[in-house]
Design an enzyme around this catalytic site. Structure first.
Site, PDB file in Angstrom:
ATOM      1  CG  LEU A 158      39.430  53.456  35.360  1.00  0.00           C
ATOM      2  CD1 LEU A 158      39.398  54.972  35.413  1.00  0.00           C
ATOM      3  CD2 LEU A 158      40.088  52.887  36.601  1.00  0.00           C
ATOM      4  CE1 TYR A 159      30.975  51.021  30.753  1.00  0.00           C
ATOM      5  CE2 TYR A 159      32.084  49.440  29.325  1.00  0.00           C
ATOM      6  CZ  TYR A 159      30.928  50.082  29.742  1.00  0.00           C
ATOM      7  OH  TYR A 159      29.739  49.775  29.140  1.00  0.00           O
ATOM      8  CB  VAL A 160      36.497  46.167  32.565  1.00  0.00           C
ATOM      9  CG1 VAL A 160      36.561  44.732  33.073  1.00  0.00           C
ATOM     10  CG2 VAL A 160      36.378  46.164  31.047  1.00  0.00           C
TER      11      VAL A 160
END
Length: 250
Positions: A158-160
């Protein structure tokens, strides 16, 4: 001394979003030590931002604090207005503001996804929009991604995904600013000893990250600040790039 030979103004001015955080604070200090007037942006910790400003001013530097949600266009427009009114213009915008929530895709909480995307994607777009309109000739816009866009660690999807969007925006904005002599780049740190990175990790996990690079240590906020200073000053031939400041992490 400021090392930028392409300097067009006696006073160079930088706005650092997330400037009261770990990497942001190191960048603010590095810029101030090199003669920049600095606007220290904060989201909620006004006391810390004001403390950083007071430290700079006591050393003879120029600094102000500006607050607000980076994803709120009206709020950020007012923040940019404040910097311009105080210092006469803006030469460098560094967008370190971001949040990281780790989860596997299968167990992802979509509310967390929305929260992270609001800051990391929407916020970067809002800041980039204002910066594209206001940064003076010879200036720089510097966004932030992560080396995990390449290392592809579990639970970082999700962060990437949010940071991959930042990289794409950066490369397109660099081309849209053709002819304005403004560079646009993204810095992608590797594992760096900040509260954002260290939060929730046990000693074994941190040790494993430390050994992952050929230099066998975590990065420091000052390591990242050095890269940013170069892009903000003498790195005028670097444009539309993602710079991996990660100690050789594969």
């Amino acid at each position: 001394m400021i090392k930028n030979s392409n300097k067009t103004h006696d006073l160079r001015v930088a706005l650092v979003t997330g400037g009261s955080g770990g990497i942001g604070h190191a960048i603010v200090k590095e810029l101030a030590d090199n003669g920049f007037a600095v606007a220290v942006h904060y989201s909620s910790n006004k006391l810390k931002a004001d403390t950083i400003v007071n430290e700079i001013v006591k050393k003879g530097g120029k600094a102000i604090s500006v607050g607000g949600d980076v994803a709120d266009e009206k709020c950020m427009q007012e923040a940019f207005d404040m910097v311009e009114e105080r210092f006469g213009g803006i030469d460098v915008v560094i967008n370190t503001a971001g949040i990281m929530i780790l989860s596997s895709i299968a167990e992802a909480n979509l509310a967390d996804l929305d929260k992270m995307y609001r800051t990391n994607i929407w916020g970067t777009f809002v800041i980039s929009k204002q910066a594209a309109r206001r940064v003076r000739q010879g200036g720089a816009i510097i966004n932030f991604s992560t080396s995990v866009t390449r290392t592809k660690l579990s639970k970082y999807a999700l962060y990437v995904a949010s940071k991959a969007a930042v990289e794409s925006m950066t490369m397109i904005l660099a081309r849209e600013l053709r002819g304005k002599d403004i560079t646009v780049n993204t810095v992608a740190p590797g594992p760096t000893a900040t509260p954002l990175f260290l939060d929730g990790k046990d000693k074994q996990t941190i040790d494993n990250f430390s050994k992952a690079t050929p230099l066998e240590r975590l990065g420091t906020p000052e390591d990242i600040a050095d890269t940013v200073l170069y892009l903000a000053t003498s790195g005028r031939w670097i444009n539309g790039q993602v710079i991996f400041s990660n100690g050789g992490l594969a």
